[in-house]
Design an enzyme around this catalytic site. Structure first.
Site, PDB file in Angstrom:
ATOM      1  N   HIS A  20       0.844  -1.196   0.000  1.00 29.88           N
ATOM      2  CA  HIS A  20       0.000   0.000   0.000  1.00 29.88           C
ATOM      3  C   HIS A  20       0.879   1.245   0.000  1.00 29.88           C
ATOM      4  O   HIS A  20       1.352   1.690   1.044  1.00 29.88           O
ATOM      5  CB  HIS A  20      -0.920  -0.018   1.225  1.00 29.88           C
ATOM      6  CG  HIS A  20      -1.997   1.017   1.192  1.00 29.88           C
ATOM      7  ND1 HIS A  20      -3.340   0.717   1.348  1.00 29.88           N
ATOM      8  CD2 HIS A  20      -1.954   2.355   1.004  1.00 29.88           C
ATOM      9  CE1 HIS A  20      -4.063   1.817   1.251  1.00 29.88           C
ATOM     10  NE2 HIS A  20      -3.232   2.837   1.063  1.00 29.88           N
ATOM     11  N   HIS A  22       1.217   5.002  -2.375  1.00 34.27           N
ATOM     12  CA  HIS A  22       0.692   5.812  -3.483  1.00 34.27           C
ATOM     13  C   HIS A  22       1.829   6.493  -4.251  1.00 34.27           C
ATOM     14  O   HIS A  22       2.660   7.162  -3.637  1.00 34.27           O
ATOM     15  CB  HIS A  22      -0.261   6.881  -2.947  1.00 34.27           C
ATOM     16  CG  HIS A  22      -1.511   6.321  -2.333  1.00 34.27           C
ATOM     17  ND1 HIS A  22      -2.712   6.257  -3.017  1.00 34.27           N
ATOM     18  CD2 HIS A  22      -1.745   5.772  -1.114  1.00 34.27           C
ATOM     19  CE1 HIS A  22      -3.635   5.713  -2.229  1.00 34.27           C
ATOM     20  NE2 HIS A  22      -3.084   5.410  -1.069  1.00 34.27           N
ATOM     21  N   ASP A  24       1.703   9.089  -6.159  1.00 37.21           N
ATOM     22  CA  ASP A  24       1.649  10.554  -6.047  1.00 37.21           C
ATOM     23  C   ASP A  24       1.869  11.036  -4.618  1.00 37.21           C
ATOM     24  O   ASP A  24       1.857  12.239  -4.370  1.00 37.21           O
ATOM     25  CB  ASP A  24       0.315  11.085  -6.597  1.00 37.21           C
ATOM     26  CG  ASP A  24      -0.894  10.327  -6.064  1.00 37.21           C
ATOM     27  OD1 ASP A  24      -0.789   9.113  -5.831  1.00 37.21           O
ATOM     28  OD2 ASP A  24      -1.949  10.950  -5.873  1.00 37.21           O
ATOM     29  N   GLY A 181      -9.330   8.012  -2.050  1.00 33.64           N
ATOM     30  CA  GLY A 181      -9.977   9.310  -1.835  1.00 33.64           C
ATOM     31  C   GLY A 181     -10.718   9.325  -0.514  1.00 33.64           C
ATOM     32  O   GLY A 181     -10.740   8.329   0.212  1.00 33.64           O
ATOM     33  N   HIS A 208      -9.788   0.858   0.104  1.00 28.70           N
ATOM     34  CA  HIS A 208      -9.523   1.662   1.298  1.00 28.70           C
ATOM     35  C   HIS A 208     -10.796   1.631   2.155  1.00 28.70           C
ATOM     36  O   HIS A 208     -11.850   2.103   1.709  1.00 28.70           O
ATOM     37  CB  HIS A 208      -9.287   3.127   0.918  1.00 28.70           C
ATOM     38  CG  HIS A 208      -7.896   3.459   0.486  1.00 28.70           C
ATOM     39  ND1 HIS A 208      -7.422   3.196  -0.766  1.00 28.70           N
ATOM     40  CD2 HIS A 208      -6.888   4.092   1.145  1.00 28.70           C
ATOM     41  CE1 HIS A 208      -6.176   3.638  -0.860  1.00 28.70           C
ATOM     42  NE2 HIS A 208      -5.832   4.192   0.279  1.00 28.70           N
ATOM     43  N   GLU A 211     -10.797   3.369   7.776  1.00 32.76           N
ATOM     44  CA  GLU A 211      -9.799   4.368   8.184  1.00 32.76           C
ATOM     45  C   GLU A 211     -10.566   5.539   8.793  1.00 32.76           C
ATOM     46  O   GLU A 211     -10.658   5.689  10.002  1.00 32.76           O
ATOM     47  CB  GLU A 211      -8.953   4.793   6.979  1.00 32.76           C
ATOM     48  CG  GLU A 211      -7.871   5.800   7.302  1.00 32.76           C
ATOM     49  CD  GLU A 211      -7.159   6.308   6.037  1.00 32.76           C
ATOM     50  OE1 GLU A 211      -7.666   6.095   4.920  1.00 32.76           O
ATOM     51  OE2 GLU A 211      -6.104   6.948   6.197  1.00 32.76           O
ATOM     52  N   ASP A 295       2.062   3.977   2.806  1.00 35.19           N
ATOM     53  CA  ASP A 295       0.950   4.809   2.312  1.00 35.19           C
ATOM     54  C   ASP A 295       1.456   5.939   1.414  1.00 35.19           C
ATOM     55  O   ASP A 295       1.195   5.932   0.213  1.00 35.19           O
ATOM     56  CB  ASP A 295       0.104   5.363   3.465  1.00 35.19           C
ATOM     57  CG  ASP A 295      -1.333   5.658   3.048  1.00 35.19           C
ATOM     58  OD1 ASP A 295      -1.713   5.298   1.914  1.00 35.19           O
ATOM     59  OD2 ASP A 295      -2.085   6.232   3.849  1.00 35.19           O
TER      60      ASP A 295
HETATM   61 ZN   LIG Z   1      -3.848   4.849   0.888  1.00 36.22          ZN
END
Ligand SMILES: [Zn+2]
Length: 356
Positions: A20, A22, A24, A181, A208, A211, A295
């Site tokens: 996991h 990202h 970006d 998102g 996701h 959380e 993350d």
């Molecule tokens: Zn994430």
């Protein structure tokens, strides 16, 4: 008998797996500064160290929505071929530097269309950059394999299109799908058409969930949408009372659903209060299939080495615990079974033997 602490250099050398992370959220600060200059994007500061600090501060707000807002700057430089190629290549090299031998990178192609690239062009370009990075890492003696997860954005309505893209590129490095998102207010079942299509096409996906939003989000992701893994999932603890598992927590543990846990990121978004008290340790001890993840390396100011070191220093993790979460990650990776077995047998386990 006191167990010797594992130092950071030893941890860096351990073979790691990350499921996991990202694309970006993990740019090098210096690269962000250079690319922003070429596209005329204004950053909060052009000093790379100050920029790294700015990210960490901004992301420490304790609010997932504000955390996500920091991505405006990284995304601004990922709208053209040059930015995507460089970001993807450096992504792989940074993983290799961190001792990662298997990684799954995720990003949302629909957020990278402002420079005129089409969805397939975005995916092709990122794959080209990842391949260049993998070739360089292998040549440097630190081979790392990276698979791609394509993300649909949960607050928009293009997830079915992105699912198409995941199917189209499944033999070209894309190994699965995710929705990302802001979680609150955007339940995964809004994207059921995408998940049903992926199930029909036998493409695995993670979601996701658990959380910012609690058990209903995890339940929906697993039992309505059919996710094979859960991104974060920290709030599964709400279904555990005095060590006794409720039906959903039981399903997650007993079906070996991997939880992609990201301790530092959770501290920043307020999903957990400290590393010592982060549910990752209790869930590990209860036998859940826990995986450890970064993350967003830039936004959270972290690496796999740092996440592991924090757990060792602040939550009493042993090297066996680090090995367990690494093996767990490879077991739940979205690549074929025989390749996962080979990675564990030939790379992960011998790597732990050598390092210790
Ligand atoms: Zn994430």
């Amino acid at each position: 008998m006191t167990v010797p602490r594992i130092d950071t250099d030893t941890i860096r050398r351990l073979p790691k797996a990350v499921l996991h992370d990202h694309l970006d959220g993990g740019l090098r600060p210096a690269t962000l500064v250079e690319l922003a200059e070429t596209v005329g994007h204004t950053l909060p500061t052009t000093d790379p160290q100050a920029l790294a600090d700015w990210y960490y501060e901004a992301a420490n707000s304790g609010d997932l929505v504000r955390y996500i807002a920091t991505f405006e700057h990284t995304l601004a430089v990922m709208q053209n071929r040059e930015g995507l190629l460089r970001t993807a290549e450096e992504y792989v090299l940074d993983l290799a530097e961190d001792g990662v031998v298997y990684g799954e990178v995720r990003y949302a192609p629909e957020l990278m269309l402002k420079g005129g690239l089409t969805l397939p062009e975005v995916v092709e370009t990122v794959q080209e950059g990842l391949a260049a990075g993998m070739a360089k890492a292998a040549a440097a003696g630190t081979p790392v394999r990276v698979g791609t997860l394509l993300c649909g954005m949960r607050m928009f309505d293009r997830s079915r299109e992105i699912a198409d893209l995941a199917v189209a590129f499944r033999d070209a490095g894309v190994v699965g799908f995710d929705i990302a998102g802001a979680e609150d207010g955007f339940p995964p079942a809004d994207h059921l058409a995408a998940f049903e299509y992926l199930r029909r096409e036998s493409v695995p996906f993670t979601i996701h969930a658990g959380e910012a939003h609690g058990l209903p989000s995890i339940h929906q992701a697993l039992q309505v949408c059919g996710a094979q893994r859960i991104g974060h999932g920290v709030r599964i603890t709400e279904d555990i009372v005095d060590g006794k598992l409720g039906r959903l927590a039981g399903w997650v543990r007993d079906r070996r659903v991997a939880l992609e846990m990201c301790p530092t990121s959770n501290l920043q978004t307020g999903a957990a209060s400290s590393i010592a008290e982060h549910p990752i340790t209790a869930l590990k001890d209860l036998g859940f299939r826990i995986t450890l993840n970064t993350d967003n390396r830039l936004v959270s100011g972290t690496t796999m080495t740092r996440e592991m070191s924090l757990l060792v220093e602040e939550a009493g993790w042993s090297v066996e615990d680090l090995r367990t979460v690494t093996v767990n990650a490879v077991k739940s990776a979205f690549i074929p079974f025989d390749e996962r077995v080979a990675l564990i047998r030939d790379v992960i386990l011998p790597g732990y033997e050598t390092a210790l």
